[in-house]
Design a protein around this motif. Structure first.
Motif, short mmCIF file in Angstrom:
data_model
loop_
_atom_site.label_atom_id
_atom_site.label_comp_id
_atom_site.label_asym_id
_atom_site.label_seq_id
_atom_site.Cartn_x
_atom_site.Cartn_y
_atom_site.Cartn_z
N ARG A 130 0.90 -0.87 -0.11
CA ARG A 130 0.12 0.04 -0.03
C ARG A 130 0.67 0.89 0.33
O ARG A 130 0.87 2.03 -1.13
N PHE A 131 1.73 1.37 1.04
CA PHE A 131 2.92 2.79 1.07
C PHE A 131 4.11 1.52 0.39
O PHE A 131 4.15 0.94 0.82
N PRO A 132 4.87 3.20 -0.22
CA PRO A 132 6.55 2.48 -0.01
C PRO A 132 6.96 2.30 1.02
O PRO A 132 8.49 3.17 1.40
N TYR A 133 6.83 1.39 1.53
CA TYR A 133 8.14 1.43 2.84
C TYR A 133 7.72 0.26 3.33
O TYR A 133 6.36 -0.32 3.29
N ALA A 134 8.30 -1.21 3.66
CA ALA A 134 8.64 -2.56 3.76
C ALA A 134 8.98 -3.12 5.31
O ALA A 134 10.16 -1.97 5.76
N PHE A 135 8.47 -3.60 5.67
CA PHE A 135 8.78 -4.19 7.00
C PHE A 135 7.94 -3.45 8.02
O PHE A 135 8.66 -3.47 9.20
N TRP A 136 7.55 -3.23 8.18
CA TRP A 136 6.58 -1.64 9.24
C TRP A 136 6.24 -2.57 10.24
O TRP A 136 6.63 -1.82 11.11
N GLY A 137 5.73 -3.57 10.37
CA GLY A 137 5.48 -4.05 11.79
C GLY A 137 6.59 -4.65 12.23
O GLY A 137 7.11 -4.43 13.58
N SER A 138 7.60 -5.39 11.63
CA SER A 138 8.61 -6.52 12.38
C SER A 138 9.50 -5.34 12.64
O SER A 138 10.36 -4.87 14.12
N LYS A 139 9.87 -4.30 11.87
CA LYS A 139 10.99 -2.98 12.32
C LYS A 139 10.50 -2.69 13.21
O LYS A 139 11.27 -1.85 14.84
N GLN A 349 14.78 -30.92 3.72
CA GLN A 349 15.87 -30.86 3.60
C GLN A 349 16.52 -29.29 4.06
O GLN A 349 15.71 -28.37 4.01
N VAL A 350 17.22 -29.56 4.33
CA VAL A 350 18.35 -28.23 4.66
C VAL A 350 18.63 -27.25 3.12
O VAL A 350 19.06 -27.61 2.66
N MET A 351 18.05 -25.70 3.61
CA MET A 351 18.46 -25.09 2.01
C MET A 351 18.20 -23.30 2.44
O MET A 351 18.24 -22.95 3.71
N HIS A 352 18.18 -22.80 1.48
CA HIS A 352 18.35 -21.43 1.51
C HIS A 352 16.72 -20.46 1.18
O HIS A 352 16.61 -20.93 0.39
N SER A 353 16.46 -19.51 1.84
CA SER A 353 15.19 -18.75 1.07
C SER A 353 16.12 -17.51 0.18
O SER A 353 17.26 -16.52 0.58
N GLY A 354 15.49 -17.32 -0.93
CA GLY A 354 15.76 -16.38 -2.05
C GLY A 354 15.28 -15.27 -2.13
O GLY A 354 15.28 -14.38 -2.42
N ALA A 355 14.08 -15.23 -0.47
CA ALA A 355 13.57 -14.50 -0.63
C ALA A 355 13.25 -13.75 0.57
O ALA A 355 14.02 -14.22 0.74
N GLY A 356 12.94 -12.27 0.55
CA GLY A 356 13.08 -11.24 1.88
C GLY A 356 11.54 -12.11 2.74
O GLY A 356 10.93 -12.03 2.33
N HIS A 357 11.94 -11.53 3.56
CA HIS A 357 11.40 -11.85 4.81
C HIS A 357 11.23 -11.26 6.07
O HIS A 357 12.56 -10.99 6.78
N ASP A 358 10.17 -11.86 6.89
CA ASP A 358 10.39 -10.39 8.71
C ASP A 358 11.25 -11.34 9.29
O ASP A 358 11.73 -10.25 9.53
N SER A 359 11.77 -12.63 9.04
CA SER A 359 12.51 -13.12 9.76
C SER A 359 14.12 -12.77 9.51
O SER A 359 14.60 -12.64 10.64
N GLN A 360 14.30 -11.52 8.09
CA GLN A 360 15.50 -10.97 8.05
C GLN A 360 15.50 -9.97 9.04
O GLN A 360 16.68 -9.11 9.33
N ILE A 361 14.42 -9.49 9.99
CA ILE A 361 14.90 -8.28 10.32
C ILE A 361 14.97 -9.00 12.12
O ILE A 361 16.02 -8.54 12.81
N ILE A 362 13.83 -9.55 12.28
CA ILE A 362 13.80 -10.48 13.72
C ILE A 362 15.30 -10.84 13.72
O ILE A 362 15.92 -10.44 15.18
N ALA A 363 15.84 -11.95 12.91
CA ALA A 363 17.10 -12.37 13.28
C ALA A 363 18.47 -10.83 13.41
O ALA A 363 19.22 -12.17 14.62
N SER A 364 18.61 -10.19 13.27
CA SER A 364 19.95 -9.34 13.84
C SER A 364 19.32 -9.47 15.43
O SER A 364 20.11 -8.82 16.66
N TYR A 365 18.54 -9.62 15.83
CA TYR A 365 17.60 -9.64 17.01
C TYR A 365 17.52 -10.35 18.68
O TYR A 365 17.66 -10.39 19.64
#
Length: 408
Positions: A130-139, A349-365
């Protein structure tokens, strides 16, 4: 092992998917729209039925907590984002919330209350639809969203972000965030790729989220008559772009997985059938789980592009407008999920994610990991997005058993 049925999964997903802004294929639920408000309050009622304590933070993230009996201050969390893209599928984001609901419901029924607290989070926004801003929730969970970044932005109808937020009953975070303390976070999500489906695997244990670099590349040559300008005299920017792309993609294939390279948008001027194109702007998107390899590859491609441009007497400008680093998941949480899968003979199977997710914000904390379930044909952000409920069962079992091992 915790048992969840395909019927239960379909019922939950049909229910949450029906809360949509428009009566059309897919689900549209944009940040602070009436359907978004409806969904968050409907989820609140669902979680309260389980005896969970449900709270909103200032911006509208929802936190449903089943308090622990021994160490209630220790919080084991799961969840995902409640917003969708316009006419999105029935799984992206909201599956992680409903999987958390089902996991906690089953754990409570079978084992009673946990020793540590279990929490399911329905995050306000991730998509930026809706607005040009992502991860408003997790941030906002961690107090890192900047008020000045959204105070003056508006949606496609001209509605200001602040106006929409206030109308929905929410406000900017004031002071320290209340819900940032967690001891572990696990997000269940559809893969949004076709690896699991192609390999016949039911559970992906995500060990990293890729870093991304995105570029706008501008080439300036000379527009001229298509019939009278000899090939040897041309400064053709489409030819230059083509040479650059072919060389870069050949290098990407040689580099191999997990690197991916995409040239997704091209704009040509004057874009006329009988004129040699004098200006071309195109995009480049490059992703890798290893920062050093990502940097090295992109530098090599940039050098090639400049060399080709110089040889063809073409001006080149390379603008990198996104530079997101790879985010590794927590090794202990990954190991925990793997052990659960092995103990219960889940197909993983262990694998990586090629897309972004809320987890990438949360994982720093917070120690964080992700669980993927298959996506049919890898289709996402589309009404055709689908995964058979039977193929989600093992993912929810992996989530529930992982939560149990951490909280009970």
């Amino acid at each position: 092992m915790i048992n969840v049925t395909p019927i239960e999964i379909d019922q939950m997903m049909d229910w949450i998917s029906s809360i949509s802004e428009e009566d059309s294929p897919g689900t549209t639920r944009l940040l602070y729209k009436p359907s978004w408000v409806h969904a968050q309050h409907a989820l609140r009622a669902k979680f309260e039925e389980l005896g969970m304590k449900v709270e909103f933070d200032a911006v509208g993230n929802l936190f449903a907590t089943l308090e622990g009996t021994v160490e209630p201050e220790k919080i084991i969390a799961t969840g995902s984002h409640v917003d969708t893209v316009v006419r999105g599928g029935r799984l992206d984001g909201q599956l992680g919330i409903m999987a958390g609901y089902l996991a906690v419901k089953k754990l409570l029924e079978v084992y009673g209350r946990p020793q540590k607290s279990l929490r399911v989070i329905s995050m306000a926004e991730e998509e930026g639809s809706r607005f040009p801003y992502a991860f408003w929730g997790s941030k906002n969970i961690f107090g890192i969203a900047k008020r000045e970044d959204v105070e003056n932005i508006s949606d496609s109808d001209g509605v200001l972000f602040v106006e929409a937020m206030h109308k929905a009953g929410f406000e900017f975070l004031d002071g320290e965030p209340k819900f940032s303390k967690m001891d572990a976070f696990i997000e269940l999500h559809i893969e949004q790729g076709n690896f699991l489906e192609k390999e016949g695997i039911k559970v992906g244990v995500v060990n990293a989220i890729v870093g991304q670099k995105r570029f706008n590349i501008t080439l300036k040559g000379e527009a001229n008559h298509a019939g009278t300008t000899l090939m040897s005299y041309r400064k053709d920017t489409v030819e230059a772009m083509s040479r650059m792309i072919v060389k870069a993609i050949d290098k990407a294939k040689e580099e191999g997985d997990p690197l991916v390279l995409t040239f997704g948008h091209v704009s040509v001027k004057p874009n006329t059938v009988n004129v040699v194109p004098g200006e071309t702007v195109f995009t480049m998107d490059c992703r890798h789980t290893d920062q050093e390899k990502l940097n090295r590859f992109v530098s090599s491609v940039e050098a090639d592009m400049k060399e080709i441009a110089k040889a063809m007497d073409i001006e080149i400008e390379i603008d990198m407008w996104m530079d997101e680093p790879p985010v590794p998941m927590d090794e202990n949480i990954i190991g925990n999920i793997q052990k659960v899968c092995e103990d219960h003979q889940l197909n993983y199977q262990v694998m990586h994610s090629g897309a972004g997710h809320d987890s990438q914000i949360i994982a720093s904390y917070v120690p964080t990991a992700m669980i993927f379930v298959p996506s049919i044909k890898g289709i996402s952000h589309n009404p055709a997005e689908h995964t058979e409920a039977i193929d989600i069962v093992q993912g929810i079992q992996a989530l529930a058993e992982s939560l149990k091992s951490l909280a009970y």
